[in-house]
Design an enzyme around this catalytic site. Sequence first.
Site, PDB file in Angstrom:
ATOM      1  N   ASP A 154     -44.218 -33.066  18.185  1.00  0.00           N
ATOM      2  CA  ASP A 154     -43.182 -32.752  17.198  1.00  0.00           C
ATOM      3  C   ASP A 154     -43.376 -31.331  16.668  1.00  0.00           C
ATOM      4  OD1 ASP A 154     -41.588 -32.729  14.800  1.00  0.00           O
ATOM      5  OD2 ASP A 154     -41.676 -34.912  14.806  1.00  0.00           O
TER       6      ASP A 154
ATOM      7  N   THR B 277     -26.446 -21.229  16.414  1.00  0.00           N
ATOM      8  CA  THR B 277     -25.106 -21.653  16.818  1.00  0.00           C
ATOM      9  C   THR B 277     -24.025 -20.854  16.086  1.00  0.00           C
ATOM     10  OG1 THR B 277     -23.581 -23.533  16.630  1.00  0.00           O
ATOM     11  CG2 THR B 277     -25.364 -23.489  15.055  1.00  0.00           C
ATOM     12  N   ASP B 278     -22.833 -20.828  16.678  1.00  0.00           N
ATOM     13  CA  ASP B 278     -21.696 -20.199  15.991  1.00  0.00           C
ATOM     14  C   ASP B 278     -21.228 -21.024  14.787  1.00  0.00           C
ATOM     15  OD1 ASP B 278     -20.516 -22.321  17.361  1.00  0.00           O
ATOM     16  OD2 ASP B 278     -19.053 -21.094  18.441  1.00  0.00           O
ATOM     17  N   GLU B 279     -21.656 -22.309  14.722  1.00  0.00           N
ATOM     18  CA  GLU B 279     -21.156 -23.172  13.645  1.00  0.00           C
ATOM     19  C   GLU B 279     -21.614 -22.726  12.267  1.00  0.00           C
ATOM     20  OE1 GLU B 279     -21.081 -27.335  14.161  1.00  0.00           O
ATOM     21  OE2 GLU B 279     -20.707 -27.223  16.309  1.00  0.00           O
TER      22      GLU B 279
ATOM     23  N   TYR C 234     -25.148 -30.650   9.985  1.00  0.00           N
ATOM     24  CA  TYR C 234     -25.782 -29.976  11.134  1.00  0.00           C
ATOM     25  C   TYR C 234     -25.757 -28.466  10.947  1.00  0.00           C
ATOM     26  CZ  TYR C 234     -25.958 -27.610  15.646  1.00  0.00           C
ATOM     27  OH  TYR C 234     -26.250 -26.722  16.656  1.00  0.00           O
TER      28      TYR C 234
ATOM     29  N   LYS D 116     -28.809 -25.705  10.377  1.00  0.00           N
ATOM     30  CA  LYS D 116     -29.053 -24.557  11.274  1.00  0.00           C
ATOM     31  C   LYS D 116     -29.003 -23.252  10.463  1.00  0.00           C
ATOM     32  CE  LYS D 116     -29.538 -24.464  15.180  1.00  0.00           C
ATOM     33  NZ  LYS D 116     -30.777 -24.573  16.013  1.00  0.00           N
TER      34      LYS D 116
ATOM     35  N   ASP E 141     -10.013 -38.537  12.744  1.00  0.00           N
ATOM     36  CA  ASP E 141     -10.646 -37.223  12.847  1.00  0.00           C
ATOM     37  C   ASP E 141     -12.086 -37.269  12.336  1.00  0.00           C
ATOM     38  OD1 ASP E 141     -10.811 -34.587  13.487  1.00  0.00           O
ATOM     39  OD2 ASP E 141      -9.274 -33.886  12.086  1.00  0.00           O
TER      40      ASP E 141
HETATM   41  P1  NAD Z   1     -30.203 -31.362  22.575  1.00  0.00           P
HETATM   42  O1  NAD Z   1     -29.922 -32.307  21.467  1.00  0.00           O
HETATM   43  O2  NAD Z   1     -29.669 -31.625  23.928  1.00  0.00           O
HETATM   44  O3  NAD Z   1     -31.788 -31.182  22.745  1.00  0.00           O
HETATM   45  C1  NAD Z   1     -32.638 -31.050  21.656  1.00  0.00           C
HETATM   46  C2  NAD Z   1     -34.069 -31.198  22.168  1.00  0.00           C
HETATM   47  O4  NAD Z   1     -34.962 -31.033  21.056  1.00  0.00           O
HETATM   48  C3  NAD Z   1     -34.363 -32.571  22.771  1.00  0.00           C
HETATM   49  O5  NAD Z   1     -35.116 -32.431  23.951  1.00  0.00           O
HETATM   50  C4  NAD Z   1     -35.180 -33.262  21.694  1.00  0.00           C
HETATM   51  O6  NAD Z   1     -36.096 -34.231  22.206  1.00  0.00           O
HETATM   52  C5  NAD Z   1     -35.905 -32.080  21.076  1.00  0.00           C
HETATM   53  N1  NAD Z   1     -36.344 -32.342  19.692  1.00  0.00           N
HETATM   54  C6  NAD Z   1     -35.590 -32.847  18.690  1.00  0.00           C
HETATM   55  N2  NAD Z   1     -36.336 -32.960  17.564  1.00  0.00           N
HETATM   56  C7  NAD Z   1     -37.573 -32.491  17.870  1.00  0.00           C
HETATM   57  C8  NAD Z   1     -38.760 -32.317  17.142  1.00  0.00           C
HETATM   58  N3  NAD Z   1     -38.854 -32.670  15.846  1.00  0.00           N
HETATM   59  N4  NAD Z   1     -39.849 -31.812  17.761  1.00  0.00           N
HETATM   60  C9  NAD Z   1     -39.775 -31.459  19.073  1.00  0.00           C
HETATM   61  N5  NAD Z   1     -38.678 -31.600  19.817  1.00  0.00           N
HETATM   62  C10 NAD Z   1     -37.576 -32.106  19.221  1.00  0.00           C
HETATM   63  O7  NAD Z   1     -29.738 -29.945  22.035  1.00  0.00           O
HETATM   64  P2  NAD Z   1     -29.058 -28.743  22.826  1.00  0.00           P
HETATM   65  O8  NAD Z   1     -27.602 -28.980  22.898  1.00  0.00           O
HETATM   66  O9  NAD Z   1     -29.839 -28.489  24.049  1.00  0.00           O
HETATM   67  O10 NAD Z   1     -29.295 -27.557  21.770  1.00  0.00           O
HETATM   68  C11 NAD Z   1     -30.488 -26.767  21.813  1.00  0.00           C
HETATM   69  C12 NAD Z   1     -30.428 -25.734  20.712  1.00  0.00           C
HETATM   70  O11 NAD Z   1     -29.302 -24.892  20.920  1.00  0.00           O
HETATM   71  C13 NAD Z   1     -30.267 -26.323  19.324  1.00  0.00           C
HETATM   72  O12 NAD Z   1     -31.049 -25.572  18.434  1.00  0.00           O
HETATM   73  C14 NAD Z   1     -28.777 -26.150  19.007  1.00  0.00           C
HETATM   74  O13 NAD Z   1     -28.584 -26.013  17.623  1.00  0.00           O
HETATM   75  C15 NAD Z   1     -28.483 -24.867  19.749  1.00  0.00           C
HETATM   76  N6  NAD Z   1     -27.097 -24.701  20.226  1.00  0.00           N
HETATM   77  C16 NAD Z   1     -26.491 -25.691  20.942  1.00  0.00           C
HETATM   78  C17 NAD Z   1     -25.204 -25.469  21.457  1.00  0.00           C
HETATM   79  C18 NAD Z   1     -24.502 -26.516  22.294  1.00  0.00           C
HETATM   80  O14 NAD Z   1     -23.353 -26.321  22.657  1.00  0.00           O
HETATM   81  N7  NAD Z   1     -25.133 -27.627  22.644  1.00  0.00           N
HETATM   82  C19 NAD Z   1     -24.551 -24.258  21.217  1.00  0.00           C
HETATM   83  C20 NAD Z   1     -25.212 -23.279  20.452  1.00  0.00           C
HETATM   84  C21 NAD Z   1     -26.491 -23.499  19.979  1.00  0.00           C
HETATM   85  O1  DAU Z   2     -20.351 -24.493  18.669  1.00  0.00           O
HETATM   86  C1  DAU Z   2     -21.656 -24.800  19.050  1.00  0.00           C
HETATM   87  C2  DAU Z   2     -21.929 -26.271  18.808  1.00  0.00           C
HETATM   88  O2  DAU Z   2     -21.227 -26.987  19.820  1.00  0.00           O
HETATM   89  C3  DAU Z   2     -23.411 -26.602  18.824  1.00  0.00           C
HETATM   90  O3  DAU Z   2     -24.051 -25.940  17.773  1.00  0.00           O
HETATM   91  C4  DAU Z   2     -23.620 -28.119  18.717  1.00  0.00           C
HETATM   92  O4  DAU Z   2     -24.996 -28.422  18.842  1.00  0.00           O
HETATM   93  C5  DAU Z   2     -22.849 -28.785  19.847  1.00  0.00           C
HETATM   94  O5  DAU Z   2     -22.987 -30.189  19.756  1.00  0.00           O
HETATM   95  C6  DAU Z   2     -21.382 -28.396  19.810  1.00  0.00           C
HETATM   96  O6  DAU Z   2     -20.749 -28.938  18.624  1.00  0.00           O
HETATM   97  P1  DAU Z   2     -19.249 -29.541  18.661  1.00  0.00           P
HETATM   98  O7  DAU Z   2     -19.099 -30.464  17.527  1.00  0.00           O
HETATM   99  O8  DAU Z   2     -18.250 -28.453  18.823  1.00  0.00           O
HETATM  100  O9  DAU Z   2     -19.322 -30.333  20.086  1.00  0.00           O
HETATM  101  P2  DAU Z   2     -18.794 -31.787  20.522  1.00  0.00           P
HETATM  102  O10 DAU Z   2     -18.947 -31.852  22.014  1.00  0.00           O
HETATM  103  O11 DAU Z   2     -19.386 -32.873  19.696  1.00  0.00           O
HETATM  104  O12 DAU Z   2     -17.251 -31.704  20.190  1.00  0.00           O
HETATM  105  C7  DAU Z   2     -16.417 -30.689  20.746  1.00  0.00           C
HETATM  106  C8  DAU Z   2     -15.052 -30.841  20.126  1.00  0.00           C
HETATM  107  O13 DAU Z   2     -14.450 -32.056  20.623  1.00  0.00           O
HETATM  108  C9  DAU Z   2     -15.060 -30.989  18.622  1.00  0.00           C
HETATM  109  O14 DAU Z   2     -13.906 -30.350  18.098  1.00  0.00           O
HETATM  110  C10 DAU Z   2     -14.974 -32.484  18.386  1.00  0.00           C
HETATM  111  C11 DAU Z   2     -14.132 -32.968  19.556  1.00  0.00           C
HETATM  112  N1  DAU Z   2     -14.439 -34.318  20.062  1.00  0.00           N
HETATM  113  C12 DAU Z   2     -15.725 -34.623  20.336  1.00  0.00           C
HETATM  114  C13 DAU Z   2     -16.063 -35.855  20.838  1.00  0.00           C
HETATM  115  C14 DAU Z   2     -17.509 -36.232  21.125  1.00  0.00           C
HETATM  116  C15 DAU Z   2     -13.411 -35.215  20.295  1.00  0.00           C
HETATM  117  O15 DAU Z   2     -12.221 -34.903  20.063  1.00  0.00           O
HETATM  118  N2  DAU Z   2     -13.734 -36.438  20.793  1.00  0.00           N
HETATM  119  C16 DAU Z   2     -15.026 -36.805  21.066  1.00  0.00           C
HETATM  120  O16 DAU Z   2     -15.258 -37.969  21.501  1.00  0.00           O
END
Ligand code: NAD
Ligand code: DAU
Length: 366
Positions: free
Chosen positions: A60, A134-136, A160, A164, A304
């Site tokens: 962790d 993230t952009d969020e 979330y 971040k 929503d």
């Molecule tokens: P993910 O949820 O797929 O993976 C997260 C990983 O972190 C997993 O392997 C999990 O086991 C590990 N983890 C969680 N808690 C932990 C802890 N306490 N100690 C050690 N490991 C731990 O996430 P992702 O989508 O791969 O995102 C990775 C990073 O990128 C995150 O920081 C997220 O905020 C950022 N990010 C994601 C997106 C996206 O679109 N998914 C976009 C921009 C930024």
């Molecule tokens: O913008 C970067 C982010 O993108 C990352 O920081 C997050 O970790 C990553 O999970 C992602 O967040 P979103 O909330 O944008 O992703 P998600 O795939 O959950 O949803 C994408 C869009 O689709 C969002 O507007 C919600 C919508 N959605 C999502 C799901 C799962 C639906 O309409 N139906 C669904 O079932």
Amino acid sequence: MKKLLITGGAGFIGANFVHYWMNKYQSDKIVVLDALTYAGNIANLDSIKDEDNFTFIHGDICDQALVEKLLVEHSIDTLVHFAAESHVDRSITGPDAFIETNIMGTYSLLKAAKKVWLDGDTVLEGHRFHHVSTDEVYGTLSPTDPAFTEDTAYAPNSPYSASKAASDHLVRAYHHTYGLNVTTSNCSNNYGPFHFPEKLIPLVITNILHDKSLPIYGDGQQIRDWLYVEDHAYGIDLVLQNGRIGENYNIGGNNEWANINIVKTISKLVEQEFVNNSELVARFPTAKAAIAQNTESLITYVKDRPGHDRRYAIDAAKTNNELDYTPKESFDTGIAKTVQWYLNNEIWWQSVMNGSYQNWITEQYE
Ligand code: NAD
Ligand code: DAU
């Protein structure tokens, strides 16, 4: 030669980054630290787990003593921090884990890095703490607002994104106050291999194959800016090589899509695969809509997401200009590869969805 500690390297983006790095920098050493939460999957690293320059540690990021030990024992000079709770919907129903991992976990890593790299007899020259954000954190845009730049004020709207944002601020403070060499990247929505099927794109592909409904939150007109995951890894690579210490870099592909349109596009791609490849009908006999080429009938408008951000869009001009960054994948090629990957890796997503890889983890790492 770099020695990297990658947190969250068994998750979606972390695993793609590890594959990218192992392939490109073959003499570097990589240590992955991952708690293997529901989102972490050791199978994502299966093809490299026996390489001499790769070590997996099940642990962790909140365990500061463990992180300090890893930094010292593996002579780590570069920490790339992906580990996080990452799903917005889960942060709405259960924020605690997001506060713990995303804020306290990042704080614990910063404390460990400061202690080992800065507070000893000698400062480790050339160390780097790269934080993946993230952009969020920038909040939400109207349809006509300009895209987020690195100077856009933070305005996170979900637990979330707030967690971040808090971690981004801590990283910044550790540079400003203690001189830790940090960089941060803020990326838009990623898609590609190993994407957990609770997120929109993999959910849509796998639900079509299961003949399950495709839930669209609200009116489906929310906009996300999609980037192929390997292009995110490439952007982080450039920041690590040439990014200025203490700076934030936006990473994105200038690829905005309304959710409903992306779902319709994926539906058509999967239908086309069924037309091109008769084997798929035998492999996925329950995919009735795909077989009948009427996948859009699965679209179901649902309640929503509370506080749902309307639009994200990344202005990556700083990263493009300063680091010469251009994504390598177009959306057409990236989404086609992604659909193919899910069709070719059914065992992966079936086991992720039913949790069966957990038995394997227990045997290997407990
Ligand atoms: P993910 O949820 O797929 O993976 C997260 C990983 O972190 C997993 O392997 C999990 O086991 C590990 N983890 C969680 N808690 C932990 C802890 N306490 N100690 C050690 N490991 C731990 O996430 P992702 O989508 O791969 O995102 C990775 C990073 O990128 C995150 O920081 C997220 O905020 C950022 N990010 C994601 C997106 C996206 O679109 N998914 C976009 C921009 C930024
Ligand atoms: O913008 C970067 C982010 O993108 C990352 O920081 C997050 O970790 C990553 O999970 C992602 O967040 P979103 O909330 O944008 O992703 P998600 O795939 O959950 O949803 C994408 C869009 O689709 C969002 O507007 C919600 C919508 N959605 C999502 C799901 C799962 C639906 O309409 N139906 C669904 O079932």
